[in-house]
Design a protein around this motif. Structure first.
Motif, PDB file in Angstrom:
ATOM      1  N   ARG A 225       0.849  -1.184   0.000  1.00  0.00           N
ATOM      2  CA  ARG A 225       0.000   0.000   0.000  1.00  0.00           C
ATOM      3  C   ARG A 225       0.886   1.236   0.000  1.00  0.00           C
ATOM      4  NH1 ARG A 225      -4.213   0.935   5.055  1.00  0.00           N
ATOM      5  NH2 ARG A 225      -5.327   2.777   4.253  1.00  0.00           N
ATOM      6  N   ASN A 226       0.588   2.178  -0.843  1.00  0.00           N
ATOM      7  CA  ASN A 226       1.286   3.459  -0.864  1.00  0.00           C
ATOM      8  C   ASN A 226       0.321   4.553  -0.437  1.00  0.00           C
ATOM      9  OD1 ASN A 226       3.747   2.515  -1.696  1.00  0.00           O
ATOM     10  ND2 ASN A 226       3.588   3.220  -3.802  1.00  0.00           N
ATOM     11  N   ILE A 227       0.729   5.337   0.531  1.00  0.00           N
ATOM     12  CA  ILE A 227      -0.081   6.451   1.001  1.00  0.00           C
ATOM     13  C   ILE A 227       0.686   7.738   0.730  1.00  0.00           C
ATOM     14  CG2 ILE A 227      -1.256   7.514   2.969  1.00  0.00           C
ATOM     15  CD1 ILE A 227      -1.306   4.725   4.277  1.00  0.00           C
ATOM     16  N   LEU A 228       0.130   8.588  -0.115  1.00  0.00           N
ATOM     17  CA  LEU A 228       0.740   9.875  -0.426  1.00  0.00           C
ATOM     18  C   LEU A 228       0.071  10.931   0.448  1.00  0.00           C
ATOM     19  CD1 LEU A 228       2.773  11.130  -2.564  1.00  0.00           C
ATOM     20  CD2 LEU A 228       0.721  11.847  -3.796  1.00  0.00           C
ATOM     21  N   PHE A 229       0.893  11.717   1.140  1.00  0.00           N
ATOM     22  CA  PHE A 229       0.301  12.690   2.063  1.00  0.00           C
ATOM     23  C   PHE A 229       1.189  13.925   2.185  1.00  0.00           C
ATOM     24  CE2 PHE A 229       3.146  10.071   4.582  1.00  0.00           C
ATOM     25  CZ  PHE A 229       3.704  10.928   5.523  1.00  0.00           C
ATOM     26  N   ARG A 230       0.561  14.996   2.622  1.00  0.00           N
ATOM     27  CA  ARG A 230       1.286  16.212   2.979  1.00  0.00           C
ATOM     28  C   ARG A 230       1.366  16.317   4.491  1.00  0.00           C
ATOM     29  NH1 ARG A 230       2.559  19.120  -1.304  1.00  0.00           N
ATOM     30  NH2 ARG A 230       1.227  19.040  -3.165  1.00  0.00           N
ATOM     31  N   ALA A 231       2.518  16.758   4.960  1.00  0.00           N
ATOM     32  CA  ALA A 231       2.720  16.978   6.390  1.00  0.00           C
ATOM     33  C   ALA A 231       3.495  18.279   6.560  1.00  0.00           C
ATOM     34  CB  ALA A 231       3.462  15.807   7.021  1.00  0.00           C
ATOM     35  N   PRO A 232       2.813  19.428   6.414  1.00  0.00           N
ATOM     36  CA  PRO A 232       3.496  20.718   6.535  1.00  0.00           C
ATOM     37  C   PRO A 232       4.185  20.847   7.895  1.00  0.00           C
ATOM     38  CG  PRO A 232       1.275  21.004   5.661  1.00  0.00           C
ATOM     39  CD  PRO A 232       1.379  19.584   6.126  1.00  0.00           C
ATOM     40  N   GLY A 233       5.428  21.273   7.865  1.00  0.00           N
ATOM     41  CA  GLY A 233       6.165  21.491   9.097  1.00  0.00           C
ATOM     42  C   GLY A 233       6.920  20.293   9.610  1.00  0.00           C
ATOM     43  N   LEU A 234       6.736  19.116   9.018  1.00  0.00           N
ATOM     44  CA  LEU A 234       7.420  17.919   9.516  1.00  0.00           C
ATOM     45  C   LEU A 234       8.936  18.067   9.421  1.00  0.00           C
ATOM     46  CD1 LEU A 234       7.387  15.051  10.633  1.00  0.00           C
ATOM     47  CD2 LEU A 234       7.104  14.200   8.295  1.00  0.00           C
ATOM     48  N   GLY A 235       9.411  18.558   8.267  1.00  0.00           N
ATOM     49  CA  GLY A 235      10.855  18.716   8.098  1.00  0.00           C
ATOM     50  C   GLY A 235      11.444  19.677   9.104  1.00  0.00           C
ATOM     51  N   ALA A 236      10.744  20.772   9.383  1.00  0.00           N
ATOM     52  CA  ALA A 236      11.243  21.758  10.344  1.00  0.00           C
ATOM     53  C   ALA A 236      11.305  21.169  11.746  1.00  0.00           C
ATOM     54  CB  ALA A 236      10.360  23.002  10.320  1.00  0.00           C
ATOM     55  N   VAL A 237      10.306  20.373  12.114  1.00  0.00           N
ATOM     56  CA  VAL A 237      10.295  19.746  13.434  1.00  0.00           C
ATOM     57  C   VAL A 237      11.432  18.736  13.557  1.00  0.00           C
ATOM     58  CG1 VAL A 237       8.985  18.232  14.970  1.00  0.00           C
ATOM     59  CG2 VAL A 237       7.828  20.100  13.777  1.00  0.00           C
ATOM     60  N   LEU A 238      11.688  17.999  12.503  1.00  0.00           N
ATOM     61  CA  LEU A 238      12.739  16.980  12.545  1.00  0.00           C
ATOM     62  C   LEU A 238      14.129  17.604  12.584  1.00  0.00           C
ATOM     63  CD1 LEU A 238      11.338  14.382   9.979  1.00  0.00           C
ATOM     64  CD2 LEU A 238      11.441  14.150  12.475  1.00  0.00           C
ATOM     65  N   GLY A 239      14.324  18.701  11.856  1.00  0.00           N
ATOM     66  CA  GLY A 239      15.636  19.345  11.834  1.00  0.00           C
ATOM     67  C   GLY A 239      16.704  18.384  11.347  1.00  0.00           C
ATOM     68  N   PRO A 240      17.775  18.171  12.137  1.00  0.00           N
ATOM     69  CA  PRO A 240      18.858  17.278  11.704  1.00  0.00           C
ATOM     70  C   PRO A 240      18.450  15.814  11.646  1.00  0.00           C
ATOM     71  CG  PRO A 240      19.211  18.027  13.958  1.00  0.00           C
ATOM     72  CD  PRO A 240      18.078  18.827  13.421  1.00  0.00           C
ATOM     73  N   ARG A 241      17.272  15.478  12.161  1.00  0.00           N
ATOM     74  CA  ARG A 241      16.805  14.088  12.084  1.00  0.00           C
ATOM     75  C   ARG A 241      16.052  13.806  10.784  1.00  0.00           C
ATOM     76  NH1 ARG A 241      13.295  13.128  17.246  1.00  0.00           N
ATOM     77  NH2 ARG A 241      12.579  15.235  16.678  1.00  0.00           N
ATOM     78  N   ALA A 242      15.920  14.817   9.919  1.00  0.00           N
ATOM     79  CA  ALA A 242      15.261  14.615   8.625  1.00  0.00           C
ATOM     80  C   ALA A 242      16.093  13.682   7.757  1.00  0.00           C
ATOM     81  CB  ALA A 242      15.058  15.954   7.930  1.00  0.00           C
ATOM     82  N   ALA A 243      15.462  13.104   6.745  1.00  0.00           N
ATOM     83  CA  ALA A 243      16.143  12.195   5.823  1.00  0.00           C
ATOM     84  C   ALA A 243      15.404  12.203   4.494  1.00  0.00           C
ATOM     85  CB  ALA A 243      16.195  10.774   6.382  1.00  0.00           C
ATOM     86  N   LEU A 244      16.086  11.743   3.459  1.00  0.00           N
ATOM     87  CA  LEU A 244      15.400  11.506   2.185  1.00  0.00           C
ATOM     88  C   LEU A 244      14.439  10.333   2.346  1.00  0.00           C
ATOM     89  CD1 LEU A 244      14.987  11.761  -0.894  1.00  0.00           C
ATOM     90  CD2 LEU A 244      17.007  10.307  -1.182  1.00  0.00           C
ATOM     91  N   ILE A 245      14.939   9.267   2.987  1.00  0.00           N
ATOM     92  CA  ILE A 245      14.131   8.069   3.223  1.00  0.00           C
ATOM     93  C   ILE A 245      14.277   7.658   4.677  1.00  0.00           C
ATOM     94  CG2 ILE A 245      13.778   5.635   2.642  1.00  0.00           C
ATOM     95  CD1 ILE A 245      14.955   6.215  -0.109  1.00  0.00           C
ATOM     96  N   HIS A 246      13.159   7.484   5.349  1.00  0.00           N
ATOM     97  CA  HIS A 246      13.121   6.851   6.664  1.00  0.00           C
ATOM     98  C   HIS A 246      12.579   5.443   6.488  1.00  0.00           C
ATOM     99  CE1 HIS A 246      13.086  11.085   8.211  1.00  0.00           C
ATOM    100  NE2 HIS A 246      13.763  10.542   9.206  1.00  0.00           N
TER     101      HIS A 246
END
Length: 586
Positions: A225-246
């Motif tokens: 199953r593929n779920i496409l979604f928007r999550a505004p602000g997720l990258g900012a909250v993650l900061g250095p914990r962001a990734a291309l792929i989790h």
């Protein structure tokens, strides 16, 4: 010939390219073209670009409207980027919108924002150094950017050969042509008579089914199953914990990737198929309390199949119509674009009248082994992910949980996880073997060694017949790969480093014939190619660094950039070589 000036030949005078949609009174039309491409995904569009590059008349029929609402393809591999460079769209792909400062890291986590198990630090697109082996590193360009970009470059009817909203409803194969019935959104039926048809119409290919070509399963099918979604602000909250792929890895069943799709707020989560509400599944995969908007939710089948044959008379298969493989490793698009690059010049040769009787058959013998090896490698990547045994304490904030996370982190690190995301040998080290490529007796296949020495990977410093010709810089922004694409190229290297008889341009490359280099003159080969009407350009190189990488004083490179023949001197039987490489001998 430009897209806007090329038009299909209409037998009835109705419905040809450049004439607009048929009127209400004309509900059917008959047309002729050289190649009909069925399917306007990335592979069909890639083949269309190659045929455009070669001046071949074609029609591309795509059932959809050109929009991609649920993108799957995200990364364009380096060998595919080299093909797009040849077709003049690599810069546009690289500039499609991915933020240069966004991390390319890969992280294994219990949830996005939760415990981190392991991380591959891969920098950003903006800071990543250029590899030694290619002028075109991989590029992040998800399908909802890539397909419209390529479609616009080709042009949509009436301005170009792409016909959107046009379905294939019937297919009749004849000895001298293929008849296809197309129906557009207005219900107008058009019978297209094509010299050749190429099915690029995906895993459920109607073209393949019409030809009765088997596509046996090599590993068990998984329903995902593929779920496409928007999550505004997720990258900012993650900061250095962001990734291309989790890689969300937890005992409850989530162990597939959550991928950043645009480097901003668009994400795609892959998970096992099930009845759970999409937002609930997403909330389980991410811990930060940010807004979530579900855009699409699709169920799909991960299959591992390769068609038993790639050709049925005048009908060919390419891309997912010919092979489907796990997305683990990103080899699907790369394999499909490779199909297009191989088939395009061979169709052009056949249509121009200089191909031998066996040239088109070499498409399958060269490309099918690549699909099989790519399938098996991607399946190994998949198994690496799904076969890990996860402790039930993995999510616990206890000593047992901490110990379980540390053990799993070590297991991931020891499993060579980088190979799934940075394995250039799997894109470049394929060596074609076919009746249109010279054989060298008693030569060890250095390409399979995979060693990486000071001068770069071994597959970028060999010219064994069948390999992709090596990349070397000739000057600022100019690669040896830029010499190839339109015709056969005979590279001649002057071992003495002189410049006599060449037209120098400051980059070590000149154009000319009739110059004694390495103990002979290429004139005989030039005459043989002219006799067979095979297009050939002779290029002379005085750069000793490039000469070392190319290994022989004479190297013959095909229009797709693969080495066809090489020698220490011009061949004593040049007509045999000319016939061999055009598929008429050997």
């Amino acid at each position: 010939m430009s897209d806007s000036s090329r038009s299909s030949r209409s037998a009835s005078g109705v419905g040809g390219r450049g004439t607009g949609a048929p009127g209400a009174a004309a509900r059917s039309a008959v047309e002729e073209t050289e190649v009909l491409i069925v399917g306007g995904g990335p592979v069909g569009l890639a083949l269309a670009l190659d045929l455009t590059h070669r001046g071949v008349d074609f029609v591309l029929a795509e059932a959809g409207d050109g929009r991609v609402t649920h993108p799957r393809v995200s990364t364009v591999g380096p060998r595919a980027m080299e093909a797009f460079r040849r077709w003049g769209v690599a810069d546009a792909i690289r500039g499609a919108g991915w933020p240069a400062e966004h991390t390319l890291d890969i992280a294994w986590v219990t949830a996005v924002g939760g415990y981190e198990l392991h991380r591959l630090r891969l920098g950003t697109a903006g800071e990543r150094p250029l590899p030694s082996y290619t002028p075109e590193p991989e590029s992040i360009c998800p399908q909802h950017w890539l397909a419209p970009l390529l479609t616009a470059r080709l042009g949509v009817r009436p301005a170009g050969p792409v016909r959107l909203g046009t379905r294939l409803v019937d297919l009749v194969r004849k000895p001298d042509r293929v008849g296809a019935v197309l129906v557009d959104g207005a219900g107008v039926r058009t019978t297209v008579h094509a010299r050749y048809l190429v099915g690029c119409d995906g895993a459920s290919s109607l073209v393949r089914k019409a030809c009765g070509i088997a596509v046996p399963e090599r590993h068990r099918t998984r329903t995902l199953r593929n779920i496409l979604f928007r999550a505004p602000g997720l990258g900012a909250v993650l900061g250095p914990r962001a990734a291309l792929i989790h890689f969300v890895t937890e005992p409850g069943g989530l162990r597939y990737p959550l991928r950043a799709m645009d480097g901003r707020d668009l994400y795609r989560l892959t998970c096992p198929a099930g009845p759970a509400e999409a937002e609930r599944v997403v909330r389980r995969a991410i811990t930060p309390d940010v807004p979530v908007e579900i855009l699409s939710d699709t169920t799909w089948h991960l299959t591992h199949r390769v068609a038993s044959v790639y050709r049925d008379g005048r009908v060919f298969l390419a891309g997912d119509a010919a092979h489907t493989l796990s997305p683990s490793g990103g080899f699907g698009l790369a394999t499909g674009v490779g199909d297009a690059a191989d088939l395009g010049w061979k169709l052009a040769a056949e249509l121009a009248g200089w191909a031998g009787a066996g040239l088109l058959d070499t498409y399958e013998s060269e490309r099918r082994p690549v699909a099989v090896s790519s399938l098996e490698e991607s399946h190994l990547n998949l198994r690496r992910t799904v076969d890990r045994r996860l402790s039930p304490t993995l999510l616990h904030a206890t000593e047992d949980g901490e110990r379980a996370r540390a053990e799993l982190g070590r297991e991931i690190a020891d499993s060579d996880p980088l190979r799934e995301f940075d394995a250039p040998d799997l894109h470049f080290a394929h060596r074609y073997v076919s009746t249109a490529i010279a054989r060298e007796e008693g030569v060890v296949d250095a390409v399979s060694e995979g060693a990486d020495e000071a001068d770069g990977p071994v597959w970028n410093r060999t010219t064994l017949p069948g390999v992709r010709a090596p990349h070397a810089w000739l000057g600022p922004g100019r690669s040896t790969l830029d010499l190839y694409g339109g015709e056969f190229v005979l590279l001649c290297f002057d071992a003495g480093g002189g410049t006599g008889g060449r037209i120098g341009r400051g980059d070590g490359i000149g154009i000319g014939i009739g110059i004694g280099i390495g103990g002979g003159s290429p004139d005989g080969l030039v005459r043989a190619f002219a006799d067979r009407r095979v297009p050939l350009r002779v290029r002379h190189c005085r750069d000793p660094r490039v000469a070392r990488r190319y290994e022989r004083p004479y190297v013959l490179v095909r229009p797709d950039g693969h080495v066809a023949w090489r020698g220490a001197a011009p061949p004593p039987d040049p007509l045999r070589i000319a016939d061999l490489v055009r598929g008429a001998g050997g």
